[in-house]
Enzyme design. Structure first.
Site: not given
Ligand code: PGA
Length: 252
Positions: A12-13, A98, A166, A211, A232-233
């Protein structure tokens, strides 16, 4: 050799307030109704871990996105693996690109954080991946395999180690590598794991991330040596995330 049970993990960042707890309840209901042939994990911000663990979902495990390499001490603002375990988590993501980019974390730091997680009985999800420049220069395999080798702690065992490939350029961009490119990298990571853990290396999950969404999950998750996803998203909303989870209902 059997393949490990797939894991679909959501990262979820820095998103979500307490109200996001409803997404876990919804996800729990979706899995209860539609089933899931994979393990399911959500890694929220530290602030939400306790709230989400307290939901006690039958199907959705809760993990963390990072930890400090030390267990306690004078590290203002940091959280230790032991504290995360204390809340009821079973997994910690380490070395996400990140963190590597925003906080300058190198393989050595990632290795120490993974070791901290594993030392308290948690599974470390160790993230690796090349930048677009590295891919264009033909260095993707070299970069990724070097990261895997350097980031797995010396005391790691198969049961507490998960790798997430990733590609940095695929994260949050809507871009994904071709299935052939994903397979090439995952096969190379598997070879590193076999070298390190001999035959037991077949039992380590290698997740693909970058993605992933419901519309491409089936194709990506069907690739040889892809044993799940780090999302992520598309993990923020239960319905979107379940669309990815349910790809495994088709793969079987
Ligand atoms: P994303 O992020 O699915 O939004 O591309 C993946 C992640 O950073 O783990």
């Amino acid at each position: 050799m059997t393949t490990p049970k797939a894991l679909v993990a959501g990262n979820w960042k820095m998103n979500g307030l307490k109200s996001a707890a409803t997404e876990i309840m919804r996800l729990n209901d979706l899995v209860k109704e539609g089933g899931a042939r994979c393990d399911i994990l959500i890694c929220p911000a530290f602030t939400l871990i306790s709230t989400l663990c307290d939901i006690n979902s039958e199907y959705v495990a809760i993990g963390a996105q990072d930890c400090h390499m030390n267990m306690n001490g004078a590290h203002t603002g940091d959280i230790s693996a032991e504290m995360i375990k204390d809340l009821g988590c079973g997994h910690i993501i380490v070395g996400h690109s990140e963190r590597r980019a925003d906080h300058g974390e190198m393989n050595e730091t990632v290795n120490a954080k993974a070791s901290a997680a594993q030392s308290v009985g948690l599974k470390a999800i160790i993230c690796v991946g090349e930048t677009i420049e590295e891919r264009k220069a033909g260095r993707a395999l070299n970069v990724v395999t070097s990261q895997v080798k350097a980031s797995i702690p010396s005391g790691a065992v198969v049961e507490n180690t998960i790798i997430a490939y990733e590609p940095v350029w695929a994260i949050g961009s809507g871009l994904t590598p071709t299935a052939t490119d994903v397979e090439e990298v995952h096969n190379a990571v598997r070879d590193v794991l076999l070298e390190r853990f001999s035959d037991h290396g077949t039992q380590i999950n290698i997740l693909y991330g970058g993605s992933v969404k419901a519309s491409n999950a089936l194709e990506l998750m069907s690739v040889n040596n892809v044993n799940g996803a780090l999302v992520g998203g598309a993990s923020l909303k239960a319905d979107d995330f379940y669309g990815i989870i349910s790809a495994y209902n088709e793969i079987g």
